[in-house]
Design a protein around this motif. Structure first.
Motif, PDB file in Angstrom:
ATOM      1  N   ARG A 221       0.789  -1.184   0.124  1.00  0.00           N
ATOM      2  CA  ARG A 221       0.075  -0.048   0.020  1.00  0.00           C
ATOM      3  C   ARG A 221       0.902   1.222   0.123  1.00  0.00           C
ATOM      4  N   CYS A 222       0.437   2.182  -0.649  1.00  0.00           N
ATOM      5  CA  CYS A 222       1.137   3.309  -0.811  1.00  0.00           C
ATOM      6  C   CYS A 222       0.283   4.584  -0.526  1.00  0.00           C
ATOM      7  N   VAL A 223       0.482   5.134   0.489  1.00  0.00           N
ATOM      8  CA  VAL A 223      -0.187   6.375   0.817  1.00  0.00           C
ATOM      9  C   VAL A 223       0.199   7.625   0.815  1.00  0.00           C
ATOM     10  N   PRO A 224      -0.596   8.742   0.454  1.00  0.00           N
ATOM     11  CA  PRO A 224       0.151  10.045   0.298  1.00  0.00           C
ATOM     12  C   PRO A 224       0.500  10.583   1.431  1.00  0.00           C
ATOM     13  N   ARG A 225       1.447  11.328   1.474  1.00  0.00           N
ATOM     14  CA  ARG A 225       2.112  12.085   2.619  1.00  0.00           C
ATOM     15  C   ARG A 225       1.029  13.020   3.263  1.00  0.00           C
TER      16      ARG A 225
ATOM     17  N   TRP B 273       1.198   5.769 -11.881  1.00  0.00           N
ATOM     18  CA  TRP B 273       1.902   4.258 -11.316  1.00  0.00           C
ATOM     19  C   TRP B 273       0.979   3.775 -10.218  1.00  0.00           C
ATOM     20  N   GLY B 274       1.025   2.474 -10.100  1.00  0.00           N
ATOM     21  CA  GLY B 274       0.209   1.960  -9.180  1.00  0.00           C
ATOM     22  C   GLY B 274      -1.155   1.880  -9.586  1.00  0.00           C
ATOM     23  N   ARG B 275      -1.857   1.039  -8.716  1.00  0.00           N
ATOM     24  CA  ARG B 275      -3.478   0.923  -8.759  1.00  0.00           C
ATOM     25  C   ARG B 275      -3.924   1.530  -7.971  1.00  0.00           C
ATOM     26  N   PRO B 276      -5.232   2.167  -8.067  1.00  0.00           N
ATOM     27  CA  PRO B 276      -5.955   2.773  -6.850  1.00  0.00           C
ATOM     28  C   PRO B 276      -6.460   1.746  -6.016  1.00  0.00           C
ATOM     29  N   LEU B 277      -6.611   1.884  -4.889  1.00  0.00           N
ATOM     30  CA  LEU B 277      -7.075   0.857  -3.659  1.00  0.00           C
ATOM     31  C   LEU B 277      -8.428   1.298  -3.606  1.00  0.00           C
ATOM     32  N   LEU B 278      -9.148   0.353  -3.858  1.00  0.00           N
ATOM     33  CA  LEU B 278     -10.920   0.694  -3.806  1.00  0.00           C
ATOM     34  C   LEU B 278     -11.383   0.146  -2.433  1.00  0.00           C
TER      35      LEU B 278
ATOM     36  N   PHE C 233      -3.022  15.669  -0.685  1.00  0.00           N
ATOM     37  CA  PHE C 233      -3.703  16.883  -1.469  1.00  0.00           C
ATOM     38  C   PHE C 233      -4.652  16.341  -2.634  1.00  0.00           C
ATOM     39  N   ALA C 234      -5.298  17.221  -3.413  1.00  0.00           N
ATOM     40  CA  ALA C 234      -6.081  16.978  -4.339  1.00  0.00           C
ATOM     41  C   ALA C 234      -5.501  16.074  -5.234  1.00  0.00           C
ATOM     42  N   GLU C 235      -5.906  14.991  -5.917  1.00  0.00           N
ATOM     43  CA  GLU C 235      -5.510  13.948  -6.911  1.00  0.00           C
ATOM     44  C   GLU C 235      -4.747  13.088  -6.305  1.00  0.00           C
ATOM     45  N   THR C 236      -4.365  12.944  -5.015  1.00  0.00           N
ATOM     46  CA  THR C 236      -3.634  11.982  -4.305  1.00  0.00           C
ATOM     47  C   THR C 236      -4.705  10.745  -3.876  1.00  0.00           C
ATOM     48  N   GLU C 237      -4.293   9.517  -3.855  1.00  0.00           N
ATOM     49  CA  GLU C 237      -5.023   8.467  -3.104  1.00  0.00           C
ATOM     50  C   GLU C 237      -3.940   7.562  -2.787  1.00  0.00           C
ATOM     51  N   VAL C 238      -4.726   6.552  -2.248  1.00  0.00           N
ATOM     52  CA  VAL C 238      -4.111   5.265  -1.553  1.00  0.00           C
ATOM     53  C   VAL C 238      -3.831   4.522  -2.920  1.00  0.00           C
TER      54      VAL C 238
END
Length: 87
Positions: free
Chosen positions: A14-18, A82-87, A21-26
Motif C-alpha cells: 500500500r502506498c499512501v500520500p504524505r 503508477w500503481g493501482r488505486p485501492l478501492l 492533497f487533491a488528486e492523491t489517493e491510496v
C-alpha cells in the motif's frame, strides 16, 4: 538486514500520500522482494520501482500497521502514473 536468500516473493504494498492533497489517493504496487520482512529491503525495492518509472524521491517513509508494511509517498509522485488505486 536480510541474509543472502535466493528466494524472492511478489508483494503488494500500500502506498499512501504524505499529505493527501487533491488528486492523491491510496494506491498499491507489486514488488519482487527478497524472502524476508525487512523494511530496508522494502525501501530499496520501492526506490527502484519509482526510479524505473522516472520518479525520484517518491518514498518519504516505510511504516507498519496491523495490516503490514505500507509506504508513505511524497505527493509530487502523484503527478505521474503508477500503481493501482485501492478501492
Amino acid at each position: 538486514m536480510c541474509a543472502t536468500v535466493k528466494k524472492r516473493t511478489a508483494t503488494e504494498i500500500r502506498c499512501v500520500p504524505r499529505y493527501g492533497f487533491a488528486e492523491t489517493e491510496v494506491r498499491t504496487v507489486d514488488l519482487d522482494l527478497p524472502a524476508c520482512d525487512d523494511a530496508f529491503a522494502l525501501r530499496d525495492a520501492l526506490d527502484f520501482f519509482f526510479s524505473s518509472h522516472g520518479i525520484s524521491d517518491a518514498v518519504y517513509a516505510v511504516e507498519v500497521d496491523d495490516d503490514g508494511y505500507f509506504a508513505v509517498i511524497n505527493d509530487e509522485a502523484y503527478e505521474h502514473a503508477w500503481g493501482r488505486p485501492l478501492l
